[in-house]
Design an enzyme around this catalytic site. Structure first.
Site, mmCIF file in Angstrom:
data_model
loop_
_atom_site.group_PDB
_atom_site.id
_atom_site.type_symbol
_atom_site.label_atom_id
_atom_site.label_comp_id
_atom_site.label_asym_id
_atom_site.label_seq_id
_atom_site.Cartn_x
_atom_site.Cartn_y
_atom_site.Cartn_z
ATOM 1 N N ASP A 146 0.875 -1.167 0.000
ATOM 2 C CA ASP A 146 0.000 0.000 0.000
ATOM 3 C C ASP A 146 0.913 1.218 0.000
ATOM 4 O O ASP A 146 1.728 1.400 0.917
ATOM 5 C CB ASP A 146 -0.871 0.012 1.255
ATOM 6 C CG ASP A 146 -2.073 -0.906 1.158
ATOM 7 O OD1 ASP A 146 -2.022 -1.871 0.366
ATOM 8 O OD2 ASP A 146 -3.068 -0.661 1.869
ATOM 9 N N HIS A 202 5.324 -7.270 0.011
ATOM 10 C CA HIS A 202 5.060 -8.566 -0.589
ATOM 11 C C HIS A 202 5.800 -8.731 -1.915
ATOM 12 O O HIS A 202 6.144 -7.749 -2.574
ATOM 13 C CB HIS A 202 3.554 -8.727 -0.807
ATOM 14 C CG HIS A 202 2.766 -8.659 0.467
ATOM 15 N ND1 HIS A 202 2.147 -9.757 1.016
ATOM 16 C CD2 HIS A 202 2.508 -7.625 1.314
ATOM 17 C CE1 HIS A 202 1.534 -9.404 2.142
ATOM 18 N NE2 HIS A 202 1.747 -8.110 2.340
ATOM 19 N N SER A 302 8.722 4.982 4.505
ATOM 20 C CA SER A 302 9.763 4.114 3.977
ATOM 21 C C SER A 302 9.581 4.003 2.473
ATOM 22 O O SER A 302 8.624 4.538 1.905
ATOM 23 C CB SER A 302 9.709 2.735 4.640
ATOM 24 O OG SER A 302 8.376 2.322 4.845
#
Length: 346
Positions: A146, A202, A302
């Site tokens: 996301d 992921h 990040s």
């Protein structure tokens, strides 16, 4: 009449900005892929001011040693340590309210299910909250987090439009010339995570781990204000690198980059709640499926860089179009990223 119209326009603009400040919408304008609308990222006004003060030509000229930015980074690291203490639990509800986080998507869904703010920060999605696009098709790559995303077909174009740090090359990113060869002028997907985002990441493809490398470094901001400056953010920050060998896409480079308010990027056992380095992800031959959880970030914003060999991926048209306008696209983990150009049939 002209003067009145001018005054009216200025007042309208001022009221508009005041309303944006009230809603904390002072971040960058992005394209929300899910709704199909332009939105403005939520961000505290102080953070916006701090970024503009730290990353501008004057500060970069005066602060040649980067001492001011490193001092700010050090203060944020100290604040980050407090998030692991039980007292930090009191911050959770206020954070949810500020960023309008939909907790029904997470497990646990109640703030009371988290002992500390750190536990909440690395919260996990509930089952099926983020379905993986074309899960059984290895020729389709997916979004890894996301985040806000830009994509470019070549490294040269990435540097021209988005990452302006003078030292940004794959060789400098992974600090290894021989290993960097497959991605010389390859295709780049740059993901930027904000504090309110889900902070697990992921795999974009199915494949096997070819090699793993951790590189220590700083934790400077990864906001576009910083990335558009001359400061070499992505090649100075601490980062963990994984090469995934994929039949459909060739060698895919995944680099998790720590930033301000963030501790080390951590690779962990797939779908484990433990905050530890996942030893298997370092081992050559470890198999990952598309959408498998690779790891997590702690404390704040990040960034992730995913690099494909040149000519091996066709990024989705909407991602390509907005990126060329230097507009980030709001995406969710598991969404479509692009398709393989040279699919190798097994």
């Amino acid at each position: 009449m002209w003067l009145l119209r001018k005054v009216h326009a200025i007042c309208d603009a001022a009221l508009c900005y005041l309303k944006l400040i009230e809603r904390r919408q002072v971040g960058w304008v992005t394209w929300d892929r899910k709704s199909g609308n332009y939105i403005r990222e939520q961000q505290t006004l102080w953070k916006k001011i701090k970024l503009l003060l730290l990353f501008n030509p004057l500060t970069e000229w005066v602060d040649q040693t980067h001492a001011l930015r490193l001092w700010t980074h050090k203060k944020n690291i100290q604040a980050g340590r407090k998030e692991g203490r039980p007292q930090s639990h009191a911050q959770i509800q206020a954070f949810i309210d500020f960023y309008h986080i939909e907790m029904n998507n997470f497990e646990p869904s109640s703030p009371e299910g988290y002992r500390t703010f750190e536990d909440f920060f690395v919260r996990m999605f509930a089952a099926n909250a983020r379905p993986i696009f074309a899960a059984e098709d290895p020729t389709r790559a997916t979004v890894v987090a996301d985040s806000r995303l830009v994509v470019y077909p070549t490294l040269e174009k990435t540097r021209a439009l988005w990452i302006k740090g003078s030292h940004f090359t794959i060789q400098n990113l992974i600090q290894d010339y021989e290993r960097s060869v497959p991605w010389q002028n390859g295709s780049i997907a740059s993901f930027r995570l904000s504090p309110q985002d889900y902070h697990r990441y992921h795999s974009p493809v199915k494949g096997r781990v070819k090699w793993y490398k951790h590189i220590p470094g700083d934790y400077l901001q990864v906001d576009p204000v910083a990335l558009h400056s001359s400061v070499n953010i992505l090649t100075e920050n601490a980062r963990s690198c994984v090469c995934i060998e994929s039949r459909a896409f060739g060698d895919v480079l995944f680099v998790a980059i720590g930033a301000t308010d963030v501790s080390l990027p951590k690779f962990l056992f797939l779908y484990s709640r433990q905050k530890r380095i996942h030893e298997e992800i370092k081992e050559e031959g470890h198999i990952v499926q598309k959408g498998d959880e690779l790891g997590l970030f702690q404390f704040g914003g990040s960034s992730i860089i995913v690099a494909f060999e040149q000519g091996r991926i066709d990024f989705d048209e909407d991602l390509d179009r907005f990126s060329n306008q230097e507009v980030m696209v709001d995406v969710e983990v598991g969404m479509s990223l692009g398709k393989a150009v040279q699919h190798v049939v097994s």
